[in-house]
Scaffold this motif. Sequence first.
Motif, PDB file in Angstrom:
ATOM      1  N   UNK A   1     -34.486  42.570-101.194  1.00 15.97           N
ATOM      2  CA  UNK A   1     -35.525  42.362-102.187  1.00 15.97           C
ATOM      3  C   UNK A   1     -35.936  40.898-102.082  1.00 15.97           C
ATOM      4  N   UNK A   2     -37.157  40.614-102.469  1.00 13.31           N
ATOM      5  CA  UNK A   2     -37.660  39.246-102.363  1.00 13.31           C
ATOM      6  C   UNK A   2     -37.993  38.724-103.754  1.00 13.31           C
ATOM      7  N   UNK A   3     -37.375  37.603-104.103  1.00 17.55           N
ATOM      8  CA  UNK A   3     -37.696  36.908-105.345  1.00 17.55           C
ATOM      9  C   UNK A   3     -38.297  35.561-104.985  1.00 17.55           C
ATOM     10  N   UNK A   4     -39.546  35.381-105.317  1.00 23.27           N
ATOM     11  CA  UNK A   4     -40.236  34.119-105.028  1.00 23.27           C
ATOM     12  C   UNK A   4     -40.127  33.717-103.562  1.00 23.27           C
ATOM     13  N   UNK A   5     -40.250  34.707-102.679  1.00 25.08           N
ATOM     14  CA  UNK A   5     -40.261  34.446-101.254  1.00 25.08           C
ATOM     15  C   UNK A   5     -38.898  34.269-100.618  1.00 25.08           C
ATOM     16  N   UNK A   6     -37.827  34.510-101.373  1.00 23.60           N
ATOM     17  CA  UNK A   6     -36.491  34.276-100.840  1.00 23.60           C
ATOM     18  C   UNK A   6     -35.516  35.354-101.310  1.00 23.60           C
TER      19      UNK A   6
END
Length: 173
Positions: free
Chosen positions: A77-82
């Motif tokens: 999963x990606x949170x704020x691109x990371x």
Amino acid sequence: MKVLAFAASSSRQSINKQLVSHAASLVPNADVEVLDLNDYEMPIYSSDRENESGIPAAAQQFFNKITAADAVFVSFAEHNGSYTAAYKNVFDWASRINQKVYQNKATVFLATSPGPGGAQSVLGSAVGSAPFFAADVKGSLSVPSFYDNFDVEAGELHHPELLDKLQTIIANL
């Protein structure tokens, strides 16, 4: 073949968990174990905590799951691109046991998101750093627009080209 699969997410409704569960189920004659990162919650990693209290048992348990597997499937999963904080913390603690967290296991790295980006940023980071952590990446796949390309009711990827790419990756195991 023993396949360990998990979503790099703590969401109880994780679309990445749906994707990684489906992908692992496509491995012929595999014994698949799907982990939930919520079972590995630990204090936020810091060298001070490690020096004061040592490595949490949950980190060793997570590391041992990888040790026992023949292949590891992760869907990021990606949170704020990371990376998500949940994954990063489990990974950071496990890396204190051995930097080679993935222990030269065959790995398949996936990522998805509801939008058209398909979490490609975090997937690129994972693939790019894989050699430092002894992940033998057999392939990676980003699934954009999850709800357009995955049949949630059936629990399967239904986009023909994406499914073909996934099956090709699995054939390389």
